[in-house]
Design an enzyme around this catalytic site. Structure first.
Site, PDB file in Angstrom:
ATOM      1  CB  ALA A   9      -0.920  -0.008   1.220  1.00 58.70           C
ATOM      2  CG  ASP A 102      -4.202  -1.811  -6.518  1.00 57.98           C
ATOM      3  OD1 ASP A 102      -4.072  -3.030  -6.295  1.00 57.98           O
ATOM      4  OD2 ASP A 102      -3.596  -1.218  -7.437  1.00 57.98           O
ATOM      5  CE  LYS A 350     -29.378  21.985  14.937  1.00 59.50           C
ATOM      6  NZ  LYS A 350     -28.565  23.133  15.400  1.00 59.50           N
ATOM      7  CG  HIS A 362     -48.234  20.459   6.564  1.00 60.21           C
ATOM      8  ND1 HIS A 362     -49.152  19.528   6.157  1.00 60.21           N
ATOM      9  CD2 HIS A 362     -48.834  21.135   7.557  1.00 60.21           C
ATOM     10  CE1 HIS A 362     -50.259  19.636   6.866  1.00 60.21           C
ATOM     11  NE2 HIS A 362     -50.086  20.605   7.724  1.00 60.21           N
ATOM     12  CB  ALA A 422     -52.987  29.973  14.632  1.00 63.36           C
TER      13      ALA A 422
END
Length: 459
Positions: A9, A102, A350, A362, A422
């Site tokens: 390698a 390889d 997230k 949505h 809302a």
């Protein structure tokens, strides 16, 4: 007797046109060299030595703890590379596998068969060969009238007749370890490349009347050595076919295997359905009876049983049983979705944990949040977690209802069973069982619209 292994390698791989060492280019999710190391494991070597050179520290990082390393400072050929292992292997009794780093398609089964063939035939050296209709670029196996292997001739040194030979050298060998290092002392650089060829050792053994054999691969694909991006793409294609075939045999359904991209370490339970253009990468795990529709992209994530992921991206997250995600949703790193959660179209999550049966149908952003169970996010809800410098956390309890088009500015907590009207902007904690309304009152001005130029009275 023990088995030993030498992995080569050290090369840069000039034809790859890359700063990355050739053996570190990935095939189906892991470096080529890692495939070689895994396959070598099938012969249970007592010692494995990897020869490094170009950007050695990067190569060593990939195989840390799996092998010993030696450095080939000057790339003077395969024979020279093997010479570098002398301080570790010389004088040991056993059989030594020499293999290029390889060759990602070589299987452990083939290497085990090669070793067994070598031992059973009492060879001093055994060449792993393959047959192809297009042998250009490969070393040719020259045999005598008794089909005994005489020598290996490299492409640049071959005569016109030898270039017609279809049996090629794969670059993988097994040697009697002690005889290997004795013979290496007698090779030279009298060839077109001016290098020390490991193949010259074969000629030395023949000249001394020692037994040299050749074991031919059943599948030519295994012999592929990757020297450029074209060969890399070929290796990728072959490996992905193998991977998909394995999963299909294990009970996974593919709509179009040729258009499905699954990395080598991905785990998939039976009865999973995978549509075209799905990509599963890294350490991803998919539970039984899950459906992954067209365009889904999952990286290093765990998805439970019975989930439905529709044309969405999930990264470094966990998704529990029965969850539905998408279409067009994005689950970003360090998120967890509890059982039966629904994340709908154009929703981004997230760094958040979301409890069971919570729904964000949505147009919602949930960032740096701890969300309880049975919560409902109305369309257009945004958790505001960043003030331009720092990220802040939002905590939402169980059974909370967040009305559409609400903005929740962290750090803030919404207590259990609370409701956000809302269109509200929430900047303070909301107690349990409370209703929070954070918007201006509606004012109706009678007849005011008649003053506007677009009103029918003014046309």
């Amino acid at each position: 007797m023990s088995n030993f292994a030498i992995x080569l390698a050290a090369g840069k791989g000039t034809r790859m046109k890359s700063d990355l060492p050739k053996v570190l280019h990935k095939v189906a999710g892991i470096p080529m060299l890692e495939y070689v190391x895994r396959s070598v494991g099938a012969i249970x070597p007592x010692k494995t030595v990897t020869v490094v050179g170009h950007k050695a520290e990067l190569v060593e990082e990939v195989l840390t703890g799996q092998t010993e390393f030696v450095t080939q400072s000057e790339q003077l050929g395969t024979g020279h590379a093997v010479m570098m292992t002398e301080p570790i292997l010389e004088g040991l009794s056993g059989h030594t596998l020499v293999i290029a780093g390889d060759t990602p398609l070589i299987t452990g089964e083939s290497l085990k068969n090669l070793i067994d063939f070598h031992i059973n035939h009492k060879n001093v050296a055994t060449i792993l060969t393959a047959e192809t209709d297009n042998p250009f670029g490969y070393g040719r196996i020259v045999r005598n009238d008794n089909a005994e292997x005489l020598r290996i001739v490299e492409q640049k040194d071959a005569t016109d007749f030898e270039k017609q030979i279809k049996e090629i050298n794969t670059g993988t060998y097994v040697f009697d370890n002690e005889r290997l290092f004795e013979a290496l002392k007698n090779i030279n650089t009298n060839n077109a490349q001016g290098e020390y060829y490991i193949t010259d050792v074969i000629g030395i053994f023949r000249e001394t009347g020692e037994k040299v054999g050749a074991y031919t691969l059943k599948d030519f694909d295994e012999s592929l050595g990757v020297n450029d991006r074209v060969a890399l793409a070929t290796a990728e294609s072959v490996m992905r076919r193998r991977i998909n075939h394995k999963h299909m045999v294990n009970g996974v359904s593919f709509v179009n295997p040729e258009a499905t991209y699954i990395d080598i370490d991905v785990e998939i339970a039976p009865e999973v359905q995978i549509e075209a253009n799905v990509t599963l990468k890294g350490q991803t795990k998919i539970g039984a009876e899950t459906v992954l529709t067209n365009g889904t992209y999952v990286v290093d994530s765990t998805i439970g049983a019975g989930a439905v992921i529709t044309n969405s991206m999930i990264e470094e997250s966990s998704v529990a049983d029965g969850v539905t995600v998408g279409p067009y949703a994005h689950i970003r790193p360090n998120s967890s979705l509890g059982a039966q959660v629904h994340i709908g179209n154009f929703v981004e999550v997230k760094g958040s944990s979301i409890g069971e049966n919570t729904k964000a149908g949505h147009l919602t952003y949930i960032g740096n949040c701890e969300v309880g169970s049975n919560v409902n996010f109305g369309a257009g809800t945004i958790t505001v977690n960043y003030d331009g410098k720092n990220k802040y956390k939002t905590v939402i309890g169980d059974n909370v209802f967040v009305g559409s088009n609400s903005t929740i500015i962290a750090p803030v907590x919404l207590g259990d069973n609370s409701l956000v009207g809302a269109g509200s902007t929430i900047t303070k904690d909301v107690p349990a069982d409370a209703i929070a309304i954070g918007r201006g009152r509606q004012i109706n001005k009678d007849e005011y619209a008649t003053r506007l130029p677009h009103h029918p009275k003014n046309q």
